[in-house]
Design a protein around this motif. Structure first.
Motif, PDB file in Angstrom:
ATOM      1  N   THR A  55       0.682  -1.068   0.063  1.00  0.00           N
ATOM      2  CA  THR A  55      -0.069   0.230  -0.102  1.00  0.00           C
ATOM      3  C   THR A  55       0.921   1.277   0.036  1.00  0.00           C
ATOM      4  O   THR A  55       1.963   1.078   0.287  1.00  0.00           O
ATOM      5  CB  THR A  55      -0.881  -0.189   1.294  1.00  0.00           C
ATOM      6  OG1 THR A  55      -0.232   0.082   2.394  1.00  0.00           O
ATOM      7  CG2 THR A  55      -1.781  -1.171   1.208  1.00  0.00           C
ATOM      8  N   ASP A  56       0.255   2.412  -0.278  1.00  0.00           N
ATOM      9  CA  ASP A  56       0.901   3.721  -0.257  1.00  0.00           C
ATOM     10  C   ASP A  56       1.342   3.994   1.155  1.00  0.00           C
ATOM     11  O   ASP A  56       2.606   4.471   1.335  1.00  0.00           O
ATOM     12  CB  ASP A  56      -0.117   4.861  -0.710  1.00  0.00           C
ATOM     13  CG  ASP A  56      -0.347   4.597  -2.222  1.00  0.00           C
ATOM     14  OD1 ASP A  56       0.329   4.068  -2.885  1.00  0.00           O
ATOM     15  OD2 ASP A  56      -1.344   5.248  -2.620  1.00  0.00           O
ATOM     16  N   GLU A  57       0.702   3.558   1.939  1.00  0.00           N
ATOM     17  CA  GLU A  57       0.985   3.712   3.485  1.00  0.00           C
ATOM     18  C   GLU A  57       2.505   3.061   3.929  1.00  0.00           C
ATOM     19  O   GLU A  57       3.177   3.545   4.529  1.00  0.00           O
ATOM     20  CB  GLU A  57      -0.019   3.287   4.424  1.00  0.00           C
ATOM     21  CG  GLU A  57      -1.302   4.457   4.557  1.00  0.00           C
ATOM     22  CD  GLU A  57      -2.339   4.169   3.270  1.00  0.00           C
ATOM     23  OE1 GLU A  57      -1.861   3.069   2.532  1.00  0.00           O
ATOM     24  OE2 GLU A  57      -3.066   4.745   2.933  1.00  0.00           O
ATOM     25  N   GLU A  58       2.332   1.655   3.162  1.00  0.00           N
ATOM     26  CA  GLU A  58       3.464   0.959   3.644  1.00  0.00           C
ATOM     27  C   GLU A  58       4.767   1.607   2.964  1.00  0.00           C
ATOM     28  O   GLU A  58       5.949   1.642   3.469  1.00  0.00           O
ATOM     29  CB  GLU A  58       3.235  -0.521   3.209  1.00  0.00           C
ATOM     30  CG  GLU A  58       2.237  -1.137   4.211  1.00  0.00           C
ATOM     31  CD  GLU A  58       1.979  -2.422   3.622  1.00  0.00           C
ATOM     32  OE1 GLU A  58       1.986  -3.390   4.268  1.00  0.00           O
ATOM     33  OE2 GLU A  58       1.841  -2.675   2.314  1.00  0.00           O
ATOM     34  N   ILE A  59       4.413   2.170   1.569  1.00  0.00           N
ATOM     35  CA  ILE A  59       5.628   2.706   1.025  1.00  0.00           C
ATOM     36  C   ILE A  59       6.054   4.035   1.627  1.00  0.00           C
ATOM     37  O   ILE A  59       7.421   4.020   1.916  1.00  0.00           O
ATOM     38  CB  ILE A  59       5.213   3.144  -0.559  1.00  0.00           C
ATOM     39  CG1 ILE A  59       4.883   1.773  -1.491  1.00  0.00           C
ATOM     40  CG2 ILE A  59       6.239   3.713  -1.171  1.00  0.00           C
ATOM     41  CD1 ILE A  59       4.131   2.070  -2.589  1.00  0.00           C
ATOM     42  N   ALA A  60       5.258   4.487   2.176  1.00  0.00           N
ATOM     43  CA  ALA A  60       5.724   5.949   3.009  1.00  0.00           C
ATOM     44  C   ALA A  60       6.522   5.277   4.131  1.00  0.00           C
ATOM     45  O   ALA A  60       7.581   6.016   4.471  1.00  0.00           O
ATOM     46  CB  ALA A  60       4.579   6.639   3.405  1.00  0.00           C
ATOM     47  N   ARG A  61       5.955   4.366   4.799  1.00  0.00           N
ATOM     48  CA  ARG A  61       6.851   3.946   6.104  1.00  0.00           C
ATOM     49  C   ARG A  61       8.141   3.505   5.518  1.00  0.00           C
ATOM     50  O   ARG A  61       9.259   3.574   6.347  1.00  0.00           O
ATOM     51  CB  ARG A  61       6.084   2.594   6.704  1.00  0.00           C
ATOM     52  CG  ARG A  61       6.474   2.598   8.081  1.00  0.00           C
ATOM     53  CD  ARG A  61       5.300   1.772   8.929  1.00  0.00           C
ATOM     54  NE  ARG A  61       4.559   0.486   8.129  1.00  0.00           N
ATOM     55  CZ  ARG A  61       5.002  -0.802   8.480  1.00  0.00           C
ATOM     56  NH1 ARG A  61       6.000  -0.887   9.465  1.00  0.00           N
ATOM     57  NH2 ARG A  61       4.278  -1.665   7.591  1.00  0.00           N
ATOM     58  N   ILE A  62       8.381   2.798   4.584  1.00  0.00           N
ATOM     59  CA  ILE A  62       9.513   2.197   4.035  1.00  0.00           C
ATOM     60  C   ILE A  62      10.491   3.433   3.829  1.00  0.00           C
ATOM     61  O   ILE A  62      11.859   3.448   4.158  1.00  0.00           O
ATOM     62  CB  ILE A  62       9.441   1.562   2.696  1.00  0.00           C
ATOM     63  CG1 ILE A  62       8.698  -0.083   3.214  1.00  0.00           C
ATOM     64  CG2 ILE A  62      10.707   1.001   2.192  1.00  0.00           C
ATOM     65  CD1 ILE A  62       8.302  -0.835   2.020  1.00  0.00           C
ATOM     66  N   ARG A  63       9.994   4.294   3.132  1.00  0.00           N
ATOM     67  CA  ARG A  63      10.703   5.510   2.769  1.00  0.00           C
ATOM     68  C   ARG A  63      11.343   6.446   4.021  1.00  0.00           C
ATOM     69  O   ARG A  63      12.392   6.783   4.071  1.00  0.00           O
ATOM     70  CB  ARG A  63      10.041   6.527   1.796  1.00  0.00           C
ATOM     71  CG  ARG A  63       9.842   5.757   0.471  1.00  0.00           C
ATOM     72  CD  ARG A  63       9.484   7.189  -0.684  1.00  0.00           C
ATOM     73  NE  ARG A  63       9.043   6.355  -1.908  1.00  0.00           N
ATOM     74  CZ  ARG A  63      10.130   6.128  -2.733  1.00  0.00           C
ATOM     75  NH1 ARG A  63      10.941   6.445  -2.675  1.00  0.00           N
ATOM     76  NH2 ARG A  63       9.585   5.604  -3.881  1.00  0.00           N
ATOM     77  N   LYS A  64      10.498   6.360   4.910  1.00  0.00           N
ATOM     78  CA  LYS A  64      10.750   7.111   6.234  1.00  0.00           C
ATOM     79  C   LYS A  64      11.769   6.249   7.023  1.00  0.00           C
ATOM     80  O   LYS A  64      12.760   6.887   7.754  1.00  0.00           O
ATOM     81  CB  LYS A  64       9.864   7.212   6.899  1.00  0.00           C
ATOM     82  CG  LYS A  64       9.752   8.152   8.278  1.00  0.00           C
ATOM     83  CD  LYS A  64       8.470   8.515   8.842  1.00  0.00           C
ATOM     84  CE  LYS A  64       8.553   9.336  10.186  1.00  0.00           C
ATOM     85  NZ  LYS A  64       7.456   9.444  10.952  1.00  0.00           N
ATOM     86  N   ALA A  65      11.731   5.061   7.146  1.00  0.00           N
ATOM     87  CA  ALA A  65      12.288   4.202   7.613  1.00  0.00           C
ATOM     88  C   ALA A  65      13.865   3.694   7.296  1.00  0.00           C
ATOM     89  O   ALA A  65      14.791   3.569   8.340  1.00  0.00           O
ATOM     90  CB  ALA A  65      11.742   2.882   8.415  1.00  0.00           C
ATOM     91  N   CYS A  66      13.989   3.331   6.210  1.00  0.00           N
ATOM     92  CA  CYS A  66      15.179   2.849   5.603  1.00  0.00           C
ATOM     93  C   CYS A  66      16.252   3.704   5.232  1.00  0.00           C
ATOM     94  O   CYS A  66      15.646   4.786   4.770  1.00  0.00           O
ATOM     95  CB  CYS A  66      14.840   2.006   4.320  1.00  0.00           C
ATOM     96  SG  CYS A  66      13.719   0.736   4.837  1.00  0.00           S
TER      97      CYS A  66
END
Length: 212
Positions: A55-66
């Motif tokens: 999901t877009d929410e998961e993508i945003a979380r990946i970009r923020k964390a990694c």
């Protein structure tokens, strides 16, 4: 680079994956594999893929964390997410690459990932695929096999012909044998002790260690 790179990709995943992670390894999350890791509080060093399966929410979380995110267009890309991650890992010239989540319901992806093991072998890099029941390697030279928790060991030719196969320490020994595509002679062997050896003269051999 004398290190291990672990790639967690988007096939069949479960808590068994956590047993194979190491703090000393470089961790790559491929597509939904990155989301899987973050869901368990584990931050991959690199996230890579087209991210079309999350999901877009998961993508945003990946970009923020990694620390590093490598993304591509899902339409124009030429490689699977797993191959992208594998090719990236090989540029780092590690000692070993471990693929987790590289097997699942899509047999075409599973078979393509086995072929990645041959690519690693061509480049002198040890590589293996691990899932809950199997550990798979591709070899083209003498190799030691450790039994560990696996009950059976099967040998299948990846090249059209594999010659000079000699097994030591196995219940069903072979001496200077040849395996060709379509033969099942190498299926379901058993180690007599904790380790054994597989020797070969030419070709590439898939070594599959399995447990039910």
């Amino acid at each position: 680079m004398n290190s291990t790179i672990i790639i967690v990709t988007g096939g069949t995943l479960g808590d068994w994956v956590l047993r194979h992670l190491s703090e000393d390894a470089i961790l790559i999350g491929a597509d939904s594999g990155a989301a899987f890791l973050l869901d368990r509080g584990i931050i991959p060093n690199v996230a890579i893929g087209d991210f079309d399966s999350i999901t877009d929410e998961e993508i945003a979380r990946i970009r923020k964390a990694c620390p590093s995110v490598i993304s591509c267009d899902p339409v124009d890309k030429d490689y699977t997410d797993t191959e992208m991650a594998f090719q990236y890992a090989m540029t780092m010239q590690p000692r070993e690459i471990v693929l987790l989540g590289a097997m699942g319901t899509r047999f075409d992806h599973t078979l393509a990932n086995v072929h990645l093991l041959a690519l690693a072998d061509e480049n002198g890099i040890e590589a293996k695929i691990i899932d809950e029941h199997n550990e798979i390697r591709v070899i083209s030279s003498a190799s030691a096999i450790q039994r560990g928790s696996y009950n059976t060991i099967s040998l299948l030719p990846l090249s059209q012909e594999v010659t000079g196969i000699t097994l030591s320490g196995f219940q069903y020994p072979l001496q200077d044998a040849t395996l060709t595509v379509g033969q099942s002679l190498g299926i379901s062997n058993v180690l007599l002790e904790q380790s054994g050896t597989v020797q070969l003269s030419s070709g590439r051999l898939i070594v599959i260690q399995s447990r039910d």
